[in-house]
Each structure stands twice: as structure tokens, then as C-alpha cells.
Design a protein around this motif. Structure first.
Motif, PDB file in Angstrom:
ATOM      1  N   LYS A 132      -1.205 -21.608   0.392  1.00 65.25           N
ATOM      2  CA  LYS A 132      -0.143 -22.109   1.260  1.00 65.25           C
ATOM      3  C   LYS A 132       0.917 -22.795   0.395  1.00 65.25           C
ATOM      4  CE  LYS A 132      -3.446 -22.900   5.000  1.00 65.25           C
ATOM      5  NZ  LYS A 132      -4.010 -23.881   5.959  1.00 65.25           N
ATOM      6  N   GLY A 133       2.011 -23.152   1.008  1.00 60.06           N
ATOM      7  CA  GLY A 133       3.030 -23.892   0.293  1.00 60.06           C
ATOM      8  C   GLY A 133       4.183 -23.067  -0.234  1.00 60.06           C
ATOM      9  N   PHE A 134       4.122 -21.738  -0.068  1.00 68.07           N
ATOM     10  CA  PHE A 134       5.258 -20.919  -0.474  1.00 68.07           C
ATOM     11  C   PHE A 134       6.353 -21.033   0.588  1.00 68.07           C
ATOM     12  CE2 PHE A 134       2.027 -18.331   1.584  1.00 68.07           C
ATOM     13  CZ  PHE A 134       2.724 -17.703   2.601  1.00 68.07           C
ATOM     14  N   ASP A 135       7.580 -20.784   0.177  1.00 64.44           N
ATOM     15  CA  ASP A 135       8.719 -20.970   1.082  1.00 64.44           C
ATOM     16  C   ASP A 135       9.146 -19.687   1.786  1.00 64.44           C
ATOM     17  OD1 ASP A 135       9.608 -23.870   0.354  1.00 64.44           O
ATOM     18  OD2 ASP A 135       9.287 -22.878  -1.562  1.00 64.44           O
ATOM     19  N   GLY A 136       8.814 -18.553   1.196  1.00 68.29           N
ATOM     20  CA  GLY A 136       9.248 -17.309   1.801  1.00 68.29           C
ATOM     21  C   GLY A 136       8.550 -16.110   1.202  1.00 68.29           C
ATOM     22  N   ILE A 137       8.922 -14.938   1.702  1.00 74.39           N
ATOM     23  CA  ILE A 137       8.331 -13.674   1.287  1.00 74.39           C
ATOM     24  C   ILE A 137       9.448 -12.644   1.103  1.00 74.39           C
ATOM     25  CG2 ILE A 137       6.711 -11.825   1.888  1.00 74.39           C
ATOM     26  CD1 ILE A 137       5.338 -13.768   3.791  1.00 74.39           C
ATOM     27  N   GLU A 138       9.363 -11.912   0.024  1.00 76.18           N
ATOM     28  CA  GLU A 138      10.217 -10.742  -0.139  1.00 76.18           C
ATOM     29  C   GLU A 138       9.581  -9.638   0.705  1.00 76.18           C
ATOM     30  OE1 GLU A 138      12.116  -8.793  -4.078  1.00 76.18           O
ATOM     31  OE2 GLU A 138       9.964  -8.428  -3.832  1.00 76.18           O
ATOM     32  N   ILE A 139      10.010  -9.524   1.941  1.00 74.17           N
ATOM     33  CA  ILE A 139       9.327  -8.613   2.855  1.00 74.17           C
ATOM     34  C   ILE A 139       9.652  -7.150   2.577  1.00 74.17           C
ATOM     35  CG2 ILE A 139       9.161 -10.326   4.708  1.00 74.17           C
ATOM     36  CD1 ILE A 139      11.425  -8.713   6.112  1.00 74.17           C
ATOM     37  N   TRP A 140      10.715  -6.913   1.787  1.00 71.86           N
ATOM     38  CA  TRP A 140      11.137  -5.541   1.535  1.00 71.86           C
ATOM     39  C   TRP A 140      11.620  -5.455   0.104  1.00 71.86           C
ATOM     40  CZ3 TRP A 140      15.090  -2.791   5.296  1.00 71.86           C
ATOM     41  CH2 TRP A 140      15.001  -1.399   5.154  1.00 71.86           C
ATOM     42  N   ASN A 141      11.017  -4.580  -0.696  1.00 74.38           N
ATOM     43  CA  ASN A 141      11.379  -4.400  -2.097  1.00 74.38           C
ATOM     44  C   ASN A 141      11.700  -2.925  -2.316  1.00 74.38           C
ATOM     45  OD1 ASN A 141      10.692  -3.614  -5.006  1.00 74.38           O
ATOM     46  ND2 ASN A 141      10.578  -5.841  -5.179  1.00 74.38           N
ATOM     47  N   TYR A 142      12.936  -2.648  -2.714  1.00 74.85           N
ATOM     48  CA  TYR A 142      13.401  -1.266  -2.815  1.00 74.85           C
ATOM     49  C   TYR A 142      12.573  -0.464  -3.811  1.00 74.85           C
ATOM     50  CZ  TYR A 142      16.617   2.699  -3.249  1.00 74.85           C
ATOM     51  OH  TYR A 142      17.158   3.956  -3.251  1.00 74.85           O
ATOM     52  N   MET A 143      12.437  -0.974  -5.028  1.00 73.63           N
ATOM     53  CA  MET A 143      11.745  -0.201  -6.058  1.00 73.63           C
ATOM     54  C   MET A 143      10.275  -0.001  -5.737  1.00 73.63           C
ATOM     55  SD  MET A 143      13.799   1.028  -8.170  1.00 73.63           S
ATOM     56  CE  MET A 143      12.488   1.734  -9.168  1.00 73.63           C
ATOM     57  N   SER A 144       9.645  -1.012  -5.146  1.00 72.82           N
ATOM     58  CA  SER A 144       8.238  -0.861  -4.774  1.00 72.82           C
ATOM     59  C   SER A 144       8.060   0.269  -3.775  1.00 72.82           C
ATOM     60  CB  SER A 144       7.703  -2.169  -4.188  1.00 72.82           C
ATOM     61  OG  SER A 144       7.632  -3.175  -5.166  1.00 72.82           O
ATOM     62  N   GLU A 145       8.904   0.280  -2.751  1.00 70.32           N
ATOM     63  CA  GLU A 145       8.763   1.319  -1.727  1.00 70.32           C
ATOM     64  C   GLU A 145       9.060   2.700  -2.306  1.00 70.32           C
ATOM     65  OE1 GLU A 145      10.222   2.540   2.766  1.00 70.32           O
ATOM     66  OE2 GLU A 145      11.065   0.767   1.806  1.00 70.32           O
ATOM     67  N   TRP A 146      10.078   2.788  -3.161  1.00 70.43           N
ATOM     68  CA  TRP A 146      10.454   4.087  -3.720  1.00 70.43           C
ATOM     69  C   TRP A 146       9.322   4.673  -4.565  1.00 70.43           C
ATOM     70  CZ3 TRP A 146      11.222   6.318  -8.554  1.00 70.43           C
ATOM     71  CH2 TRP A 146      11.930   7.529  -8.553  1.00 70.43           C
ATOM     72  N   MET A 147       8.603   3.834  -5.287  1.00 70.09           N
ATOM     73  CA  MET A 147       7.576   4.316  -6.204  1.00 70.09           C
ATOM     74  C   MET A 147       6.209   4.527  -5.562  1.00 70.09           C
ATOM     75  SD  MET A 147       8.347   2.314  -9.772  1.00 70.09           S
ATOM     76  CE  MET A 147       7.138   3.339 -10.655  1.00 70.09           C
ATOM     77  N   GLU A 148       5.994   3.935  -4.383  1.00 66.85           N
ATOM     78  CA  GLU A 148       4.644   3.905  -3.838  1.00 66.85           C
ATOM     79  C   GLU A 148       4.082   5.285  -3.497  1.00 66.85           C
ATOM     80  OE1 GLU A 148       4.637   0.945  -0.800  1.00 66.85           O
ATOM     81  OE2 GLU A 148       4.456  -0.688  -2.239  1.00 66.85           O
ATOM     82  N   SER A 149       4.892   6.204  -3.059  1.00 67.36           N
ATOM     83  CA  SER A 149       4.385   7.547  -2.756  1.00 67.36           C
ATOM     84  C   SER A 149       4.979   8.589  -3.697  1.00 67.36           C
ATOM     85  CB  SER A 149       4.685   7.919  -1.291  1.00 67.36           C
ATOM     86  OG  SER A 149       6.061   7.788  -1.019  1.00 67.36           O
ATOM     87  N   LEU A 150       5.372   8.132  -4.868  1.00 67.47           N
ATOM     88  CA  LEU A 150       5.947   9.030  -5.873  1.00 67.47           C
ATOM     89  C   LEU A 150       4.849   9.881  -6.521  1.00 67.47           C
ATOM     90  CD1 LEU A 150       8.734   9.529  -7.311  1.00 67.47           C
ATOM     91  CD2 LEU A 150       7.915   7.951  -9.077  1.00 67.47           C
ATOM     92  N   ASN A 151       5.144  11.168  -6.731  1.00 65.61           N
ATOM     93  CA  ASN A 151       4.222  12.036  -7.464  1.00 65.61           C
ATOM     94  C   ASN A 151       5.024  13.098  -8.217  1.00 65.61           C
ATOM     95  OD1 ASN A 151       4.655  14.353  -5.666  1.00 65.61           O
ATOM     96  ND2 ASN A 151       3.444  13.178  -4.168  1.00 65.61           N
ATOM     97  N   ARG A 152       4.363  13.908  -8.971  1.00 61.93           N
ATOM     98  CA  ARG A 152       5.044  14.894  -9.816  1.00 61.93           C
ATOM     99  C   ARG A 152       5.796  15.932  -9.007  1.00 61.93           C
ATOM    100  NH1 ARG A 152       0.446  18.517 -12.669  1.00 61.93           N
ATOM    101  NH2 ARG A 152       2.349  19.617 -13.337  1.00 61.93           N
ATOM    102  N   TRP A 153       5.407  16.119  -7.742  1.00 64.48           N
ATOM    103  CA  TRP A 153       6.018  17.149  -6.919  1.00 64.48           C
ATOM    104  C   TRP A 153       7.287  16.664  -6.229  1.00 64.48           C
ATOM    105  CZ3 TRP A 153       3.584  21.095  -8.635  1.00 64.48           C
ATOM    106  CH2 TRP A 153       2.223  21.024  -8.941  1.00 64.48           C
ATOM    107  N   ASN A 154       7.393  15.366  -5.945  1.00 65.25           N
ATOM    108  CA  ASN A 154       8.551  14.896  -5.187  1.00 65.25           C
ATOM    109  C   ASN A 154       9.515  14.048  -6.009  1.00 65.25           C
ATOM    110  OD1 ASN A 154       7.401  12.335  -5.413  1.00 65.25           O
ATOM    111  ND2 ASN A 154       6.637  12.280  -3.315  1.00 65.25           N
ATOM    112  N   VAL A 155       9.230  13.860  -7.304  1.00 64.48           N
ATOM    113  CA  VAL A 155      10.045  12.954  -8.094  1.00 64.48           C
ATOM    114  C   VAL A 155      11.503  13.416  -8.164  1.00 64.48           C
ATOM    115  CG1 VAL A 155       9.389  14.082 -10.261  1.00 64.48           C
ATOM    116  CG2 VAL A 155      10.262  11.738 -10.295  1.00 64.48           C
TER     117      VAL A 155
END
Length: 323
Positions: A132-155
Motif C-alpha cells: 500500500k502507499g502508492f499514489d497511482g497506477i500506469e493503467i495503460w502502457n503503449y509499449m507493453s501492450e504492443w509487445m505482449e502478443s508480438l510474434n515472428r508472424w505478426n511483427v
């Protein structure tokens, strides 16, 4: 009558040559101004070296925090408002508390990050969910989302059409954000997490998501009761104050300009905006106004209570909660 608010839009979670980014702060600031950003939040890995370069660059205010990680390089925390870095080797429970004790504030970064397609770029999720004690959350991260389902076929497709890969915050992150309300106010931001890494593919050199492109993606908007002044110390206090209070919202500029969105509550002649709190002691109405038509949802304590396709929404509030 609704109180006048001054809206400013910026990019959070930006890396420069002080850590693993490829551009300097002046170069990045120039690109931010060209993209129409009012402010940019630099967050280097484990260093505040860029503090001496804080300030106004043309129409863009550049502020410098830093991204803290634990000894395993996980549990990243975007810390702002500090004058010096904390000792290296701390664990999340230690640095979350010390950031606040030293007058700063922070956001859990890419909390639900997961990927396995590229061993050189492993996931760095948040694992200490009980803290506890954090002030906020980065609820959306562009690079994280872009890379999460990345594979050799869709890059190739994803490089050519990156906007089609960006959907929104994960359900797990949103549930964590909703459940965190019991610990007090927890503010949300969106992060671009831009590094603009230079790569070579055969005879060609290319940049993975250059700064100018990324500054036209996820944005964090803040609302201020008075306009910025052009003076670093005062404006820094105002921007950080809005982020601490949650007088803010996030948007995906790839789908359109999110400016002029408003969400507020009316109680008699009083108006309360995003991030403010009030007692449910008199008739109260929630109002959302959007810059364009879309699906508008009103959520209370993590549960949708009203959804409609429109550019506005009104709802009489009868129960206390986090809306």
C-alpha cells in the motif's frame, strides 16, 4: 455555473540518452512541441541526471522523475517530485514508502506486463500486489501492450500498423485499480514508455517507434484551476499537484483528440471535477461530456451502472462510492 478548468495534455514515461533512450531532452522537447504536447514527463531508469535540464522548451514543459526497479529488475515505479535518487538495491515496500516520505509521489508502472516472444526484452511486471502507499497506477502502457502478443508472424504487420494493436488497459490492471480504492485515492496515468531504439535489419537502419510517432498515441490530460505561468517552479508544482489529486484523465490520440472531455458532479451550485471528493448529503448528478460520439460508461466501484452511445451522459447519484 461550472468552474473554469484549464486543460493541458502531455506524454508520461519517456526515456532519453540519460538511460536507454536515443534522443536528448532538447530533441525530445522539440518533437513534443511539434506534436502539440504541453508537458512531458521524463522517467529514466534509476537516475535523475536530467533534473538540471527541466524547464520550458518552446511550448512544452519538461519535468524529470525516474523509474525505480528492485534488484530483480521487476516492480517498476515511476517516481516524481524527488531531488535525489534513492539508494540502489531497495525492494518495493522500501522505495514506495521512501518516495512518499521524501515528499514525492509515484505510479506503479506496467503492472500487468507479460511477454515471452523476445528474450532480449523480458516482462517486468509488478508482483508485490499487497503493498500500500502508492499514489497511482500506469493503467495503460503503449509499449507493453504492443509487445505482449508480438510474434515472428505478426511483427511486420504490427510495425506497419501499430495503431491496430492498441486496445486499452488490461482487465487485470483495471480490477487492481478498482480494488485499490480502499487504500485511498489512486490516480491513473497512461505511459508511452518510449525509447526510440535504433535497430538494423539487413542493409536498413530503422527506429523502433520514434518519439514523434509515440507523442501522438497515449496521452495524460490534467485540469488546472488557473493557467500555467511559464515559470518552472510554479508550473512544476501545478502539474504535479494535478497528478497527485487526480484532476486528470487519459486518452488514445490514435482514435482522436481527447481534449475537452469532462466528467464532473453537480450539487446545487457547486461543481466537482475528476479527482475531487464530496459527501453525498444533497441531490447529486454526475455529468460526462465527450468531444465526440462514442460508447460512454459510468462505473461505480468497478461495476458499470450505465452505458450509452452518445457524446454525453447524466446520472443522478444515490449511493456513495468511487465513480
Amino acid at each position: 455555473m461550472q468552474r473554469e478548468w484549464f486543460e493541458y495534455v502531455g506524454a508520461a514515461h519517456v526515456h532519453t540518452t540519460y538511460s536507454d533512450g536515443s534522443w536528448t531532452i532538447p530533441e525530445i522537447a522539440k518533437a513534443a512541441t511539434a506534436a502539440g504536447l504541453d508537458f512531458g514527463l521524463i522517467t529514466e531508469h534509476m537516475t535523475l541526471e536530467g533534473l538540471s535540464e527541466e524547464g520550458w522548451y518552446a511550448q512544452t514543459l519538461v519535468l524529470v522523475g525516474y523509474e525505480i526497479n528492485d534488484p530483480a529488475r521487476k516492480n517498476h515505479y515511476l517516481a516524481f517530485g524527488l531531488k535525489r535518487t534513492l539508494p540502489a538495491g531497495l525492494y518495493p515496500l522500501e522505495y514506495v514508502g521512501r518516495v512518499r516520505n521524501e515528499g514525492g509521489f509515484g505510479f506503479i508502472s506496467h503492472p500487468d506486463e507479460k511477454r515471452s516472444s523476445h528474450p532480449d526484452y523480458p516482462a517486468y511486471p509488478w508482483t508485490e500486489w499487497q503493498i500500500k502507499g502508492f499514489d497511482g497506477i500506469e493503467i495503460w502502457n503503449y509499449m507493453s501492450e504492443w509487445m505482449e502478443s508480438l510474434n515472428r508472424w505478426n511483427v511486420g504487420f504490427r510495425i506497419l500498423f501499430p495503431a491496430l494493436s492498441i486496445r486499452g488497459p488490461t482487465e487485470k490492471t483495471l480490477k487492481f485499480w478498482d480494488s485499490s480504492r480502499d487504500n485511498g485515492k489512486v490516480v491513473a496515468i497512461a505511459g508511452v514508455d518510449v525509447h526510440a531504439m535504433k535497430k538494423r535489419l539487413g542493409p536498413f537502419n530503422w527506429v523502433v517507434f520514434p518519439y514523434p510517432r509515440m507523442f501522438r498515441t497515449l496521452r495524460t490530460h490534467i485540469l488546472l484551476p488557473s493557467p500555467l505561468t511559464g515559470h518552472l517552479d510554479k508550473d512544476k508544482e501545478m502539474v504535479y499537484g494535478a497528478l497527485r489529486r487526480g484532476n486528470s484523465f487519459v486518452s488514445n490520440h490514435l482514435l482522436g483528440d481527447g481534449r475537452r472531455f469532462r466528467f464532473f458532479a453537480e450539487a446545487g451550485n457547486a461543481v466537482y471535477t475528476m479527482g475531487e471528493s464530496l459527501r453525498l448529503s444533497e441531490p447529486l448528478r454526475a455529468v460526462a461530456v465527450c468531444p465526440g460520439k462514442g460508447v460512454v460508461s459510468l462505473i461505480r466501484n468497478g461495476e458499470p451502472i450505465l452505458k450509452r452511445k452518445a457524446n454525453w451522459l447524466e446520472y443522478d447519484l444515490a449511493e456513495p462510492g468511487s465513480y
